[in-house]
Design a protein around this motif. Structure first.
Motif, short mmCIF file in Angstrom:
data_model
loop_
_atom_site.label_atom_id
_atom_site.label_comp_id
_atom_site.label_asym_id
_atom_site.label_seq_id
_atom_site.Cartn_x
_atom_site.Cartn_y
_atom_site.Cartn_z
N TYR A 161 -17.35 27.53 7.29
CA TYR A 161 -16.90 26.15 7.07
C TYR A 161 -18.10 25.24 6.86
N THR A 196 -14.42 19.13 4.70
CA THR A 196 -14.89 20.41 5.24
C THR A 196 -14.11 21.53 4.59
N PRO A 241 -11.20 23.15 11.45
CA PRO A 241 -11.65 21.80 11.11
C PRO A 241 -10.87 20.69 11.80
N LEU A 292 -13.76 25.86 3.59
CA LEU A 292 -14.11 27.26 3.84
C LEU A 292 -14.68 27.82 2.54
#
Length: 459
Positions: free
Chosen positions: A264, A244, A6, A246
């Protein structure tokens, strides 16, 4: 291809970056955002992805619309309801015309930042930073208000959350119930023949709804509510990175795939797009977008070379997932015939199957002699009609339209059945950025595009 994270975008050159003087304040805001819950869920994102796959294959149509730049003040019951009702009305007309399901995506709950052609501007003889959107700085024309304020990133999150909260609650409570009466007032239409044409469409839509209700096929089939997905330009990468996460992919019953269990997700909205000014190959925005699981959009215009377009698709969608990428074309009515055919041919030859969407707004912006930005309804309509014809001739699908519009009675775009002229722009010109279609002009555009599809099916 290089490993993605990210934050890997921070190693790439970036356009439209924001320089914050308060570095500690920025870190505090980003850390706060990282702890806050997602704004949208993975299941919602995947549902949109499935819908967009159908759009790419010509089985559905996507209507995307909303403000050019949201303000925090737009987070109100009246303005949210006005946008939802307008998108619902437009989608009903388009369903009738195209004879396809319509996927509704609102530019809402996050469309706060806007790219600008210059980082500064001169107002009353004083140079100051340009207004970049409510999540960056203030609109008031003074140098202090215009300084980028990192606390606004957190405010953007909470205004998005409040908007989403009311949007979801309203939809689940029957705001989009097709059994409810809709305001189909056509009093603004001046020409009698056009008024009758639109009234005929309204009667056809109402008759269809009445028939389905009478025979009982509208029960338990989603007629009491509607999916409205959220979208915005993914311009502020610090903000997007902070949201963002996971996350585990939604379970797919019966699936035996060996694909990774997690991915993600950019949880600031269901659908993010890259603007025409930030889509550089090797740039920060393309780097960020290539790693997220969301469906994404890329604005393309006359400056896009055909081979560059294919390279962008290869980077953002290396697995060639159908409908993963939406190409949002914005050429202008006078240029679309020059550029769109070559772009379609290059993409077809590459094997990618994106959603093709027409943005007939940005390429048709012009200024009046007095310097007021506007758009002409005839140019907007012309670009949409040409897009439909060019795709049809190329054996491709025009999958949707992307509009800057509002549910308010603004006077920002010239033309339409209400006969708005340049002299009338000052009556209610309230946009803080680009001119938007008002509710009457937007609905009229839906009538006309529906008419194009009906004519095509009758040929």
């Amino acid at each position: 291809m290089a490993e993605w994270s990210p934050s890997s975008w921070t190693q790439k050159p970036i356009k439209q970056d924001v320089i914050y003087e308060d570095a500690q304040g920025l870190q505090d805001s980003l850390q706060k955002l990282q702890k806050l819950p997602p704004l949208v869920t993975t299941q919602e994102i995947i549902n949109l992805k499935k819908n967009l796959r159908n759009v790419a294959l010509g089985k559905a149509f996507v209507l995307q619309g909303g403000d050019c730049a949201e303000l925090f003040d737009y987070c109100s019951q009246e303005m949210i309801e006005a946008k939802v009702k307008l998108l619902l009305q437009m989608s009903l007309v388009l369903i009738w015309g195209a004879n396809k399901p319509v996927i509704r995506i609102a530019r809402i709950a996050g469309q706060f930042a806007k790219p600008r052609s210059s980082p500064t501007e001169v107002i009353n003889g004083v140079e100051m930073p340009s207004f970049r959107g409510d999540n960056i700085n203030g609109f008031a024309a003074d140098p202090v208000s215009r300084q980028p304020d990192p606390s606004r990133l957190v405010s953007a999150y909470f205004h998005s959350a409040a908007t989403l909260n009311y949007l979801r609650a309203s939809l689940s409570s029957g705001l989009a119930d097709l059994h409810s009466p809709l305001d189909w007032g056509l009093g603004h239409v001046i020409t009698p023949s056009i008024k009758e044409q639109y009234a005929k469409t309204v009667r056809a839509v109402k008759d269809a709804l009445r028939f389905m209700h009478t025979v009982g096929i509208d029960k338990d089939r989603g007629f009491e509510t509607a999916d409205i997905f959220t979208s915005h330009e993914g311009l502020s990468l610090e903000y997007e990175q902070s949201l963002t996460r996971l996350l585990r992919h939604p379970a797919r019953p019966g699936s035996t795939t060996t694909a990774p269990e997690t991915g993600y997700y950019a949880t600031s909205g269901h659908f993010l797009w890259i603007g025409d000014r930030t889509r550089q190959l090797g740039g920060a925005h393309i780097e960020f977008f290539r790693g997220i699981a969301n469906p994404v959009g890329i604005k393309i215009g006359p400056s896009m070379a055909a081979d560059e377009l294919v390279q962008l698709l290869d980077v953002v969608n290396p697995d060639r997932e159908v409908g993963k990428v939406t190409l949002i074309s914005r050429y202008g009515a006078g240029k679309i015939a020059t550029f769109l055919p070559g772009h379609i041919a290059a993409v077809q030859a590459s094997g990618h199957i994106p959603v093709w969407q027409c943005d007939p707004m940005h390429g048709n912006t012009q200024s009046t002699p007095s310097g007021v930005k506007t758009r002409h309804f005839t140019d907007i309509l012309s670009e949409l009609k040409q897009a439909l014809e060019i795709h049809r001739a190329a054996g491709s699908f025009l999958g949707g339209m992307h509009l800057e519009l509002t549910g308010e009675a603004v006077t920002e775009c010239v033309g339409g059945a209400g006969g708005l002229t340049e002299d009338g722009l000052g009556e209610r010109y309230t946009t803080f950025c680009d001119p938007r279609l008002n509710e009457k002009q937007a609905l009229e555009l839906a009538f006309l595009v529906a008419g194009f599809y009906r004519e095509e099916s009758e040929e």
